[in-house]
Design a protein around this motif. Structure first.
Motif, mmCIF file in Angstrom:
data_model
loop_
_atom_site.group_PDB
_atom_site.id
_atom_site.type_symbol
_atom_site.label_atom_id
_atom_site.label_comp_id
_atom_site.label_asym_id
_atom_site.label_seq_id
_atom_site.Cartn_x
_atom_site.Cartn_y
_atom_site.Cartn_z
ATOM 1 N N LEU A 307 58.508 27.574 54.595
ATOM 2 C CA LEU A 307 58.098 28.780 53.945
ATOM 3 C C LEU A 307 56.583 28.270 53.439
ATOM 4 O O LEU A 307 56.472 27.719 52.503
ATOM 5 N N VAL A 308 55.603 28.667 54.139
ATOM 6 C CA VAL A 308 54.120 28.537 54.032
ATOM 7 C C VAL A 308 53.537 29.485 53.094
ATOM 8 O O VAL A 308 53.407 30.573 53.652
ATOM 9 N N GLY A 309 53.112 29.302 51.860
ATOM 10 C CA GLY A 309 52.794 30.323 51.075
ATOM 11 C C GLY A 309 52.540 29.611 49.619
ATOM 12 O O GLY A 309 53.001 28.823 49.287
ATOM 13 N N ASP A 310 51.954 30.673 48.839
ATOM 14 C CA ASP A 310 51.914 30.557 47.441
ATOM 15 C C ASP A 310 53.307 30.342 46.830
ATOM 16 O O ASP A 310 54.230 31.178 47.223
ATOM 17 N N THR A 311 53.573 29.412 45.842
ATOM 18 C CA THR A 311 54.789 29.061 45.389
ATOM 19 C C THR A 311 55.476 30.163 44.626
ATOM 20 O O THR A 311 56.699 30.776 44.903
ATOM 21 N N LYS A 312 54.753 30.886 43.725
ATOM 22 C CA LYS A 312 55.265 31.941 42.965
ATOM 23 C C LYS A 312 55.817 33.129 43.609
ATOM 24 O O LYS A 312 56.843 33.669 43.784
ATOM 25 N N LEU A 313 54.713 33.679 44.763
ATOM 26 C CA LEU A 313 55.139 34.650 45.723
ATOM 27 C C LEU A 313 56.275 34.338 46.496
ATOM 28 O O LEU A 313 57.004 35.204 46.780
ATOM 29 N N THR A 314 56.285 33.108 46.881
ATOM 30 C CA THR A 314 57.534 32.614 47.690
ATOM 31 C C THR A 314 58.795 32.744 46.858
ATOM 32 O O THR A 314 59.815 33.329 47.368
ATOM 33 N N ILE A 315 58.729 32.232 45.690
ATOM 34 C CA ILE A 315 60.193 32.420 44.894
ATOM 35 C C ILE A 315 60.553 33.932 44.778
ATOM 36 O O ILE A 315 61.725 34.438 44.750
ATOM 37 N N GLN A 316 59.477 34.812 44.220
ATOM 38 C CA GLN A 316 59.616 36.112 44.138
ATOM 39 C C GLN A 316 60.512 36.911 45.584
ATOM 40 O O GLN A 316 61.001 37.467 45.324
ATOM 41 N N ALA A 317 59.693 36.232 46.518
ATOM 42 C CA ALA A 317 60.216 36.935 47.802
ATOM 43 C C ALA A 317 61.784 36.503 48.046
ATOM 44 O O ALA A 317 62.562 37.179 48.400
ATOM 45 N N LEU A 318 62.061 35.216 47.619
ATOM 46 C CA LEU A 318 63.166 34.737 47.828
ATOM 47 C C LEU A 318 64.441 35.523 46.812
ATOM 48 O O LEU A 318 65.418 35.751 47.340
ATOM 49 N N ILE A 319 64.031 35.553 45.649
ATOM 50 C CA ILE A 319 64.765 36.469 44.659
ATOM 51 C C ILE A 319 64.970 37.691 45.125
ATOM 52 O O ILE A 319 66.312 38.224 45.070
ATOM 53 N N ALA A 320 64.185 38.641 45.519
ATOM 54 C CA ALA A 320 64.154 39.670 46.109
ATOM 55 C C ALA A 320 65.318 39.919 47.087
ATOM 56 O O ALA A 320 66.076 41.010 47.165
#
Length: 550
Positions: A307-320
């Motif tokens: 998962l290459v990307g900003d960590t906060k945005l990655t976590i938010q995408a996983l949550i969604a």
């Protein structure tokens, strides 16, 4: 306007409020003229490390800036820069340079050539009209991609020249964040939903991205306990019932249990670098690896899902994605997981409580750490360690709460880092009680910067474990230094009245010889710091050889 003055103007435009420095660089006076405060340290390495400490607390919103002189200054700075490079810390370092016609003449030092491999980016200014472009690239590198030190070499006669008005066109670069591919997020979400015993491995990228609240939401959504790396310690509140604690080479019992027994590991904001100062990842588990640097995927650990990307945005995408796949309910039995974590913690603490409450003399390191937990206000404190035994003992046992209430560091471990780091942290958060725990060996590397703290008004507290020995190299855990060198020649033995030394440098020196004196000394230090006084607490300590290793 010459090149140096233009750089000072750009730093002012970028919101820089202070720079660390030693001993000479034309930028020092130039920034002072535009209202940026220069703070002189006692060594170039310390100046760089203070800039590092400031950046660690600032989450890529502000950056530590340092200026040192050419030649020996550029050479001495390399230790601090190496630490920032190893730990992925964004700092901006200005090196004095030789004149243009002397760059290739031995023994003149050329940073643009010699620093390759030590930094994220290094440039020299070879013409006056380059200044704005070099500075734009520097701040872009600080804000974007993998964090790391950025170095600008100020070629002396070039930077003293007038910058053409047509070249004074600096524009501040913005932050650009990326999100992982949607298919990779869906694959990761499916793996987490199907996990039997998931665990989250949280690195400092969680804090740098501002992702601590999102991390808590994700952990609760999937009922996954959270382990923090040493640089990531404080990314997850260790009072939370899903907190496993943190680890360097040492760690907690619950962390060891889940790191070895998990079937799916979600690694967030971390390089997963194998290191003596990190926990090992056992084979046989699915690894989901988030980083903003694709070069870190598959570097040391095989990533099943990247998962290459900003960590906060990655976590938010996983949550969604997980909410979409579970009707918003999440997965796992959170109550059962929390009970298992609590039971594992109780079992581990039962073994270590005697050490933490030991009132014998000389004072145990663990008794000092327990006093910190009992006395400090964690939400209004910043605590760090130094290298060696202080790091190995405090990381598992000090309770970190809010982001940066604890600052862990060290893939390369420069002894003496704690004092300048905590000065930089104090400059970032002047209203907080800022304290470092160090040994007497570490004091020898940076102790004179106690005077820097006292002189600058960056009132810090140092708790010094005074046992007249380098504990990592003494007793049963002495590493490669055997008894022949230690017993016959006194290697690893040292002495000093450090409270008295601190007094001689304008600080307040306190002595502690009994466990009952620890709490009052810490409360007095906090009061003195609030009054602007720097404090050193000289603790008569044992040579502690117990470690929470597995």
């Amino acid at each position: 306007m010459n090149g140096i003055d233009y750089i000072a103007q750009i730093l002012k435009q970028e919101g820089v409020e202070w720079i660390s420095c030693f001993p000479s660089n034309p930028l020092i006076s130039a920034v002072a003229r535009v209202g940026i405060r220069p703070v002189a340290f006692r060594h170039e390495r310390g100046a760089v490390m203070a800039a590092d400490g400031y950046s660690r607390i600032s989450d890529r919103q502000k950056f530590g800036v340092c200026a040192v002189q050419s030649q020996a200054g550029a050479e001495n700075a390399m230790g601090g820069i190496a630490q920032a490079f190893a730990d992925n810390i964004p700092i901006l370092v200005f090196l004095g340079g030789n004149n243009l016609d002397r760059l290739s003449v031995k023994p003149n030092f050329t940073a643009a050539r010699s620093y390759e491999g030590w930094v994220k980016q290094v440039e020299a200014i070879y013409t006056p009209n380059q200044v704005g472009d070099v500075m734009r690239r520097a701040f872009h590198a600080l804000r974007n991609g993998t964090p790391g030190p950025v170095v600008v070499e100020l070629i002396a006669d070039v930077c003293a020249q007038e910058v053409p008005e047509a070249a004074r066109t600096y524009k501040s670069p913005k932050i650009h964040r990326q999100v992982p591919e949607a298919s990779a997020v869906e694959e990761a979400a499916a793996a987490l939903i199907g996990a039997r015993r998931p665990v989250i491995w949280a690195g400092q990228g969680v804090m740098f991205s501002g992702g601590t609240d999102a991390l808590r939401e994700l952990a609760e959504l999937i009922a996954a306990p959270v382990f923090c790396t040493m640089p990531g310690k404080s990314a997850f509140d260790e009072r939370h019932p899903l907190a496993l604690g943190a680890g360097s080479g040492t760690t907690t019992g619950p962390a060891n249990e889940w790191l070895t027994g998990s079937d799916v590991m979600l690694a967030l904001g971390t390089s997963l670098t194998r290191s003596p100062y990190a926990q090992k990842i056992t084979p046989g588990k699915i690894i989901i690896h988030n980083t903003n640097n694709p070069d870190e995927l598959n570097k040391d650990e095989a990533a099943d899902i990247g998962l290459v990307g900003d960590t906060k945005l990655t976590i938010q995408a996983l949550i969604a994605c997980i909410k979409a796949q579970t009707g918003g309910k999440g997965v796992g039995d959170r109550s059962r997981t929390q009970a298992e974590v609590a039971a594992a913690k109780a079992e581990w603490m039962a073994k270590w409580t005697p050490a933490l409450t030991d009132d014998s003399e000389p004072i145990s390191y663990y008794r000092v750490i327990q006093a910190l937990n009992d006395t400090l206000d964690p939400e209004n404190s910043i605590v760090t360690h130094d290298a060696g035994a202080p790091r190995d003992t405090i990381v598992p046992f000090y309770t970190a709460t809010t982001p940066h209430s604890y600052v862990g560091w060290g893939k390369t471990t420069h002894l003496g880092f704690g004092i300048p780091l905590i000065i930089g942290a104090k400059m970032a958060q002047p209203g907080k009680f800022c304290m470092n725990l160090m040994g007497d060996g570490a004091f020898g590397m940076s102790g004179t910067d106690i005077e820097t703290a006292a002189r600058s008004g960056a009132a810090i507290t140092t708790v010094l474990l005074n046992n007249s020995a380098m504990a990592t190299y003494s007793g049963p855990t002495q590493g490669t230094i055997g008894k022949e060198a230690r017993e016959e020649y006194g290697v690893s033995t040292m002495q000093g009245d450090y409270a008295q030394i601190a007094e001689g440098m304008g600080a307040v020196g306190l002595r502690v010889t009994k466990a009952a004196e620890l709490g009052p000394a810490l409360r007095q230090a906090r009061k003195l710091n609030a009054e602007g006084r720097t404090v050193l607490i000289d603790v008569k300590a044992n040579v502690e050889d117990r470690r929470s290793r597995f």
